[in-house]
Structures are given as structure tokens and as C-alpha cells.
Design a protein around this motif. Sequence first.
Motif, PDB file in Angstrom:
ATOM      1  N   THR A   8     -11.183  16.901 -34.214  1.00  0.00           N
ATOM      2  CA  THR A   8     -10.906  16.023 -35.249  1.00  0.00           C
ATOM      3  C   THR A   8      -9.475  15.160 -34.687  1.00  0.00           C
ATOM      4  O   THR A   8      -8.735  15.839 -33.909  1.00  0.00           O
ATOM      5  N   LEU A   9      -9.273  14.212 -35.219  1.00  0.00           N
ATOM      6  CA  LEU A   9      -8.153  13.318 -34.830  1.00  0.00           C
ATOM      7  C   LEU A   9      -6.918  14.058 -35.042  1.00  0.00           C
ATOM      8  O   LEU A   9      -5.915  14.273 -34.320  1.00  0.00           O
ATOM      9  N   GLN A  10      -6.861  14.818 -36.367  1.00  0.00           N
ATOM     10  CA  GLN A  10      -5.751  15.519 -37.010  1.00  0.00           C
ATOM     11  C   GLN A  10      -5.408  16.680 -35.332  1.00  0.00           C
ATOM     12  O   GLN A  10      -4.215  16.871 -35.374  1.00  0.00           O
ATOM     13  N   GLU A  11      -6.297  17.305 -35.260  1.00  0.00           N
ATOM     14  CA  GLU A  11      -6.334  18.432 -34.354  1.00  0.00           C
ATOM     15  C   GLU A  11      -5.967  18.073 -32.911  1.00  0.00           C
ATOM     16  O   GLU A  11      -4.856  18.765 -32.362  1.00  0.00           O
ATOM     17  N   LYS A  12      -6.182  16.904 -32.537  1.00  0.00           N
ATOM     18  CA  LYS A  12      -5.666  16.313 -31.434  1.00  0.00           C
ATOM     19  C   LYS A  12      -4.338  15.975 -31.600  1.00  0.00           C
ATOM     20  O   LYS A  12      -3.557  16.399 -30.581  1.00  0.00           O
ATOM     21  N   LYS A  13      -3.746  15.068 -32.466  1.00  0.00           N
ATOM     22  CA  LYS A  13      -2.610  14.819 -32.795  1.00  0.00           C
ATOM     23  C   LYS A  13      -1.591  16.115 -32.697  1.00  0.00           C
ATOM     24  O   LYS A  13      -0.576  16.075 -32.464  1.00  0.00           O
ATOM     25  N   ALA A  14      -1.960  17.122 -33.607  1.00  0.00           N
ATOM     26  CA  ALA A  14      -1.266  18.491 -33.741  1.00  0.00           C
ATOM     27  C   ALA A  14      -0.880  18.935 -32.364  1.00  0.00           C
ATOM     28  O   ALA A  14       0.105  19.450 -32.261  1.00  0.00           O
ATOM     29  N   ALA A  15      -1.988  19.336 -31.565  1.00  0.00           N
ATOM     30  CA  ALA A  15      -1.998  20.087 -30.466  1.00  0.00           C
ATOM     31  C   ALA A  15      -0.940  19.016 -29.302  1.00  0.00           C
ATOM     32  O   ALA A  15      -0.245  19.752 -28.694  1.00  0.00           O
ATOM     33  N   TYR A  16      -1.240  17.534 -29.320  1.00  0.00           N
ATOM     34  CA  TYR A  16      -0.290  16.969 -28.607  1.00  0.00           C
ATOM     35  C   TYR A  16       1.096  17.066 -29.242  1.00  0.00           C
ATOM     36  O   TYR A  16       2.119  17.272 -28.596  1.00  0.00           O
ATOM     37  N   TRP A  17       1.314  17.081 -30.277  1.00  0.00           N
ATOM     38  CA  TRP A  17       2.846  17.296 -30.829  1.00  0.00           C
ATOM     39  C   TRP A  17       3.483  18.613 -30.535  1.00  0.00           C
ATOM     40  O   TRP A  17       4.706  18.698 -30.124  1.00  0.00           O
ATOM     41  N   ILE A  18       2.428  19.672 -30.788  1.00  0.00           N
ATOM     42  CA  ILE A  18       3.110  20.957 -30.544  1.00  0.00           C
ATOM     43  C   ILE A  18       3.262  21.347 -28.997  1.00  0.00           C
ATOM     44  O   ILE A  18       4.556  21.730 -28.788  1.00  0.00           O
ATOM     45  N   ALA A  19       2.627  20.611 -28.005  1.00  0.00           N
ATOM     46  CA  ALA A  19       2.845  20.916 -26.823  1.00  0.00           C
ATOM     47  C   ALA A  19       3.884  19.884 -26.206  1.00  0.00           C
ATOM     48  O   ALA A  19       4.836  20.232 -25.413  1.00  0.00           O
ATOM     49  N   PHE A  20       4.367  18.653 -26.729  1.00  0.00           N
ATOM     50  CA  PHE A  20       5.099  17.725 -26.169  1.00  0.00           C
ATOM     51  C   PHE A  20       5.960  17.269 -27.288  1.00  0.00           C
ATOM     52  O   PHE A  20       6.891  16.114 -26.943  1.00  0.00           O
ATOM     53  N   GLY A  21       5.933  17.640 -28.484  1.00  0.00           N
ATOM     54  CA  GLY A  21       6.847  16.962 -29.311  1.00  0.00           C
ATOM     55  C   GLY A  21       8.388  17.195 -29.322  1.00  0.00           C
ATOM     56  O   GLY A  21       8.757  18.284 -28.753  1.00  0.00           O
ATOM     57  N   ASP A  22       8.992  16.544 -30.224  1.00  0.00           N
ATOM     58  CA  ASP A  22      10.602  16.640 -29.937  1.00  0.00           C
ATOM     59  C   ASP A  22      11.013  17.842 -30.918  1.00  0.00           C
ATOM     60  O   ASP A  22      11.707  17.680 -31.918  1.00  0.00           O
ATOM     61  N   HIS A  23      10.801  19.020 -30.368  1.00  0.00           N
ATOM     62  CA  HIS A  23      11.032  20.441 -31.056  1.00  0.00           C
ATOM     63  C   HIS A  23      11.656  21.358 -30.014  1.00  0.00           C
ATOM     64  O   HIS A  23      11.287  21.197 -28.783  1.00  0.00           O
ATOM     65  N   GLY A  24      12.363  22.360 -30.351  1.00  0.00           N
ATOM     66  CA  GLY A  24      12.831  23.573 -29.515  1.00  0.00           C
ATOM     67  C   GLY A  24      13.650  22.753 -28.391  1.00  0.00           C
ATOM     68  O   GLY A  24      14.820  21.874 -28.904  1.00  0.00           O
ATOM     69  N   PRO A  25      13.195  22.901 -27.019  1.00  0.00           N
ATOM     70  CA  PRO A  25      14.328  22.498 -26.072  1.00  0.00           C
ATOM     71  C   PRO A  25      14.336  20.778 -25.913  1.00  0.00           C
ATOM     72  O   PRO A  25      14.920  20.204 -25.398  1.00  0.00           O
ATOM     73  N   ARG A  26      13.530  20.134 -26.407  1.00  0.00           N
ATOM     74  CA  ARG A  26      13.103  18.802 -26.373  1.00  0.00           C
ATOM     75  C   ARG A  26      13.587  18.056 -27.645  1.00  0.00           C
ATOM     76  O   ARG A  26      13.801  16.856 -27.829  1.00  0.00           O
ATOM     77  N   ALA A  27      14.314  19.034 -28.609  1.00  0.00           N
ATOM     78  CA  ALA A  27      14.816  18.200 -29.896  1.00  0.00           C
ATOM     79  C   ALA A  27      15.872  17.212 -29.393  1.00  0.00           C
ATOM     80  O   ALA A  27      16.582  17.201 -28.553  1.00  0.00           O
ATOM     81  N   LYS A  28      15.919  16.164 -30.444  1.00  0.00           N
ATOM     82  CA  LYS A  28      17.151  15.137 -30.280  1.00  0.00           C
ATOM     83  C   LYS A  28      18.247  15.958 -30.682  1.00  0.00           C
ATOM     84  O   LYS A  28      18.477  16.790 -31.382  1.00  0.00           O
ATOM     85  N   THR A  29      19.394  15.256 -30.129  1.00  0.00           N
ATOM     86  CA  THR A  29      20.652  15.772 -30.157  1.00  0.00           C
ATOM     87  C   THR A  29      21.136  15.353 -31.592  1.00  0.00           C
ATOM     88  O   THR A  29      20.755  14.171 -32.072  1.00  0.00           O
ATOM     89  N   PRO A  30      21.838  16.080 -32.316  1.00  0.00           N
ATOM     90  CA  PRO A  30      22.253  15.852 -33.649  1.00  0.00           C
ATOM     91  C   PRO A  30      23.411  14.575 -33.499  1.00  0.00           C
ATOM     92  O   PRO A  30      23.892  14.542 -32.504  1.00  0.00           O
ATOM     93  N   PRO A  31      23.474  13.649 -34.551  1.00  0.00           N
ATOM     94  CA  PRO A  31      24.250  12.527 -34.468  1.00  0.00           C
ATOM     95  C   PRO A  31      25.718  12.893 -34.291  1.00  0.00           C
ATOM     96  O   PRO A  31      26.141  13.818 -34.914  1.00  0.00           O
ATOM     97  N   GLY A  32      26.557  12.485 -33.589  1.00  0.00           N
ATOM     98  CA  GLY A  32      27.911  12.720 -33.550  1.00  0.00           C
ATOM     99  C   GLY A  32      28.269  13.833 -32.478  1.00  0.00           C
ATOM    100  O   GLY A  32      29.502  13.960 -32.209  1.00  0.00           O
TER     101      GLY A  32
END
Length: 175
Positions: free
Chosen positions: A75-99
Motif C-alpha cells: 500500500t502507499l502507506q507501507e511504502k511511505k513508512a518504509a522509506y521514512w523509517i529507512a531514510f527519515g530524520d530520526h536517530g543520527p539523521r535528526a535535525k539539530t535543536p534550535p539554538g
Amino acid sequence: MLRQSLVRSSRSAIVRPAAQANVLRAAEQKRQAHAISNPTLANIEKRWEGMPPQEQADLWMQLRDRMKVNWSELTLQEKKAAYWIAFGDHGPRAKTPPGEGYKVAGYTFAAVAVSFVLFATIRSFAGAAPSTMNKEWEEATNEYLKAQNSEPISGLSSEGYVGQGQIQSKPKKKD
């Protein structure tokens, strides 16, 4: 009698693993066949960091199993979730906190200021310069190095040298 029971038990031991393997394969195919529910995948981007690690692993394993089948069946939801879990901005790819940049700059400035204060304090309690730190002594050192033919290629003893050599201090103060 004993021989027959040994033959039966060995035969059932051979048949059981094959039957269990068939059951496991069927269960795996059945698990791959059904889609992961939309409520499970809804807002995964916002919920991922708050999920317990075991639940994250279970969801990733379910998605991994689903990705083993034909991707047109996902499903489209599964594809989006798989992509986000693999390449999303969490863990070491998380955005730096403001300031965070200001904080790093502030701590760097504070460290440089503390080191300057420490240097100035030590320098203020230091004694007089050694007796060898005067222009006359350094000129004598230059003459000694020329006599020894020190650094004949590019240094003080080379032909056409125009540098200062060892001279770096002011002339000796007259008492």
C-alpha cells in the motif's frame, strides 16, 4: 519390540522437522500476504521517536517482510513508512535543536576566554626572561651556526641567505 519402537521414533523424527518447516513456510507466506493496518502506519513520522524500541523493531520487521513480496502489492502507506523509517530524520539523521549553533559558539568563546585568563595569570607571575634571550646572544648563535656550516642548503649557512637567523629579541638592556 524394541527394534520397532526405535524405527518408529526415528521415522517420526525425520518427518517432524520437514512438516514443521512446511508449517513455518506457510505461516511466513500468510504473514507476507496481508497488509499492515493503516492505523499502525498513520503518523509514523511523529510517533516513531516515542515508540518503545521493541515496537519499532516489530514494525520494521513487518515492513521488511512485506517488502519481500512484489512492491506493487504494497500500500502507499507501507511504502511511505518504509522509506521514512529507512531514510527519515530520526536517530543520527535528526535535525539539530534550535539554538545549538549559538550554544556551541558560546562555549567556544568561554573556553578561549578562560584560556586567555589562565595565560595572563601565569604570565604575570613569571620571572624575567632568560639571559640568552637578547639580541647579542642570538647574533653570537648565528655566527656559531655559520662556523659549523649548519643547514647549508636553505638555512643560515647557505649562499645568499638573507633571513634573520636566530635573532628574535630586543637588544640587551644596559643596567
